[in-house]
Design an enzyme around this catalytic site. Structure first.
Site, mmCIF file in Angstrom:
data_model
loop_
_atom_site.group_PDB
_atom_site.id
_atom_site.type_symbol
_atom_site.label_atom_id
_atom_site.label_comp_id
_atom_site.label_asym_id
_atom_site.label_seq_id
_atom_site.Cartn_x
_atom_site.Cartn_y
_atom_site.Cartn_z
ATOM 1 N N TYR A 47 108.070 74.624 42.034
ATOM 2 C CA TYR A 47 107.028 73.983 41.193
ATOM 3 C C TYR A 47 107.143 72.666 41.062
ATOM 4 O O TYR A 47 106.209 71.928 41.065
ATOM 5 C CB TYR A 47 106.957 74.727 39.897
ATOM 6 N N LYS A 85 89.561 66.810 55.686
ATOM 7 C CA LYS A 85 89.054 66.125 56.900
ATOM 8 C C LYS A 85 89.986 65.174 57.492
ATOM 9 O O LYS A 85 90.845 65.626 58.561
ATOM 10 C CB LYS A 85 88.002 64.970 56.280
ATOM 11 N N PHE A 90 78.474 58.751 48.622
ATOM 12 C CA PHE A 90 78.725 60.017 48.890
ATOM 13 C C PHE A 90 78.517 61.300 47.642
ATOM 14 O O PHE A 90 78.585 60.762 46.620
ATOM 15 C CB PHE A 90 80.205 60.528 49.415
ATOM 16 N N THR A 91 77.911 62.200 48.020
ATOM 17 C CA THR A 91 77.415 63.322 46.965
ATOM 18 C C THR A 91 78.262 63.684 45.864
ATOM 19 O O THR A 91 77.884 63.355 44.520
ATOM 20 C CB THR A 91 77.013 64.586 47.536
ATOM 21 N N PHE A 112 71.814 71.013 46.734
ATOM 22 C CA PHE A 112 71.778 71.677 48.133
ATOM 23 C C PHE A 112 73.025 72.700 48.278
ATOM 24 O O PHE A 112 72.930 73.165 49.055
ATOM 25 C CB PHE A 112 72.338 70.342 48.749
ATOM 26 N N ASP A 146 87.697 54.902 50.159
ATOM 27 C CA ASP A 146 87.704 56.226 50.637
ATOM 28 C C ASP A 146 87.980 56.469 52.003
ATOM 29 O O ASP A 146 87.250 56.390 52.968
ATOM 30 C CB ASP A 146 86.116 56.803 50.347
ATOM 31 N N ARG A 182 71.028 66.448 55.303
ATOM 32 C CA ARG A 182 71.258 65.320 54.634
ATOM 33 C C ARG A 182 70.286 64.519 54.531
ATOM 34 O O ARG A 182 70.022 63.653 55.228
ATOM 35 C CB ARG A 182 72.517 64.694 55.400
HETATM 36 C C1 LIG Z 1 84.244 65.075 52.011
HETATM 37 C C2 LIG Z 1 84.034 63.916 51.611
HETATM 38 C C3 LIG Z 1 84.553 63.535 50.157
HETATM 39 C C4 LIG Z 1 84.998 64.722 49.165
HETATM 40 O O1 LIG Z 1 86.001 65.591 49.747
HETATM 41 P P1 LIG Z 1 86.163 67.066 49.370
HETATM 42 O O2 LIG Z 1 87.364 67.496 49.928
HETATM 43 O O3 LIG Z 1 85.284 67.881 50.274
HETATM 44 O O4 LIG Z 1 86.164 67.254 47.883
HETATM 45 C C5 LIG Z 1 84.525 62.168 49.799
HETATM 46 N N1 LIG Z 1 84.123 61.414 50.539
HETATM 47 C C6 LIG Z 1 83.721 61.593 51.839
HETATM 48 C C7 LIG Z 1 83.400 60.569 52.604
HETATM 49 C C8 LIG Z 1 83.883 62.808 52.203
HETATM 50 O O5 LIG Z 1 83.066 63.098 53.652
#
Ligand SMILES: *Cc1c(COP(=O)(O)O)cnc(C)c1O
Length: 482
Positions: A80, A266, A132-133, A455, A223, A389
């Site tokens: 942990y 990603k 980004f969303t 969405f 980001d 999108r």
């Molecule tokens: C996917 C994504 C996020 C959010 O990441 P999650 O792991 O899905 O929460 C933030 N910024 C960008 C550019 C992304 O493509």
């Protein structure tokens, strides 16, 4: 082109890996695809994967992992607190990004939550090349707002500009002058700008933004979720980096910013996320929130197995043979579609192939979610699951009116090293068929509309019986097959 492998003479991608484990997929008959789309409320997020043939919804958590990543999972240390796994991952991140501190978080949006909690005050504004969303949602929840200062070319669907994700420097200077430094929560640069077609940001632009932010004392947040595609484009499109290795490019980018965060769903082809920072004050402020929202500081909501896979995946991201795969496959799909006249966003970026629904479905009003309708139609036509999108991915204004998106896109994401070239040909074939029959596609309207991030789980229905007409035409053209 240096370092990228194509078959001789053509820009026809060559896989630099072999397939050693596979997953069976199903191709349902068109009538059943239509039925499962109905059951999913015409929202591709609500489809069951067993009904999907080619899952191009996202690049998130669905990328192929290497044998070395799987092997690393076996040595995970479950403790942990003080887990060796954490220290291994931390060392890789510190080395790759040259940052002092690493804070683990369970995914990208969790990093956005922590960063917003520390930097956003009610009434403050976060500047960014593009939102980004989830980023926007977290900033808004903290009482802040966002302002987008992407280059004009970034919103031009068909373009030859190599770095459409670049920040417009004049807009940045103007915003700082108008708002004043104290009202600006931070400036954010998103690598491989997601919502405008996976378009990269150049190093020269980052240098300029960094210079201005440092001069004015504005925190610069990067980001890096879509960093791997962006690195590929810097190396292949920005002349002075042609002979610079990926590791050095990454270090240089990270040196220009104050905070780097990423979704490891990603970047690094694993799952999880994290924040890198070198300023001790900022580190301490963000650290407070990690045990509350994520988990103890040596796992932050991630599984230790995923952390081991991530450490290896990040190292593998420093290899052109690995990171070139997504962009060259995206380019191949875009080129197939362009050759047949189907409208796609150009130049091909990272992340996926983006169909321009504004042109594809120009007969459908924007308020009837033309990109959402196209997503539903593409699934019916080929069992291909993409992601809307466009306006559907936006949130309504406070007065209840629709906030119309700058672009209406259907994104066909390209999970890394998952899709084969014959599948690319199949997708192109079905999309071209759909384009020829586009007049059959109709609009959508909400049946159930959530207030936040609608969405993801909102349900819709078709306006009229267009899905039936589409199925009828499909049978006429393809007979009994598929
Ligand atoms: C996917 C994504 C996020 C959010 O990441 P999650 O792991 O899905 O929460 C933030 N910024 C960008 C550019 C992304 O493509």
């Amino acid at each position: 082109m240096s370092n990228v492998k194509f078959l001789s003479g053509e820009r026809f991608p060559l896989e630099m890996h072999k397939v050693r484990m596979v997953q069976k997929i199903n191709l349902l008959p068109v009538e059943e695809r239509r039925r499962s789309m109905q059951e999913a409320g015409f929202n591709t997020f609500l489809l069951r994967n067993r009904d999907v043939f080619l899952d191009m919804l996202t690049d998130s958590g669905v990328n192929a992992m290497s044998e070395k990543q799987y092997a690393a999972m076996m040595q995970a240390d479950d403790s942990y607190a003080g887990s060796e796994t954490f220290y291994r991952l931390e060392a890789v991140l510190q080395d790759i990004f040259g940052a002092k501190y690493f804070l683990p978080a369970h995914q990208g949006r969790a990093c956005e939550h922590i960063i917003s909690k520390v930097l956003v005050k009610p009434g403050s504004v976060a500047l960014m090349n593009y939102h980004f969303t989830t980023t926007k949602a977290h900033i808004t929840l903290m009482g802040g707002s966002i302002e987008e200062i992407i280059s004009d070319e970034g919103l031009n669907i068909q373009s030859t500009a190599p770095f459409k994700g670049d920040v417009d420097i004049d807009k940045l200077n103007e915003a700082i002058k108008r708002l004043g430094k104290d009202k600006i929560a931070f400036m954010r640069i998103e690598a491989g700008t997601n919502l405008v077609g996976g378009q990269p940001v150049s190093m020269s632009n980052m240098r300029e933004v960094s210079r201005i932010c440092r001069e004015k004392g504005i925190p610069l947040v990067y980001d890096a979720s879509l960093l791997s595609d962006n690195l590929y484009f810097i190396k292949t499109r920005e002349k002075e980096y042609r002979d610079v290795d990926i590791q050095s490019i990454t270090r240089e980018m990270a040196s220009l910013v104050d905070i780097v965060y990423f979704s490891a769903r990603k970047l690094g082809s694993a799952r999880g996320g994290g924040i890198l920072v070198s300023d001790e004050g900022l580190f301490l402020k963000m650290r407070e929130w990690i045990p509350i929202y994520e988990g103890f500081l040596t796992y932050g909501g991630m599984s230790v197995r995923e952390m081991e896979a991530l450490a290896v995946g990040l190292r593998e991201t420093m290899d052109m043979d690995v990171i070139s795969q997504t962009p060259i496959f995206v380019e191949a799909l875009c080129n197939e579609l362009i050759a047949e006249g189907a409208p796609v966003l150009t130049p091909p970026g990272g992340l996926g192939c983006h169909l321009d629904a504004t042109e594809f479905c120009s007969h459908i009003p924007q308020t009837q979610y033309r990109a959402g309708a196209l997503a539903a139609a593409a699934f019916i036509a080929g069992g291909v699951r993409g992601m809307e999108r466009g306006t559907l991915s936006e949130q309504r204004n406070d007065d209840g009116s629709e906030r119309l998106a700058d672009m209406e896109l259907l994104r066909l994401a390209m999970p890394k090293r998952v899709v084969t070239l014959s599948q690319i040909k199949y997708i192109a074939d079905r999309i071209v068929w759909l384009y020829k029959n586009r007049h059959l596609i109709g609009g959508l309207e909400f049946v159930e509309e959530p207030k936040m991030l609608r969405f993801f789980f909102g349900r819709l229905k078709p306006i009229g019986n267009w899905p039936d007409l589409l199925v009828e035409q499909f049978r006429k053209d393809f007979g009994e097959s598929l």
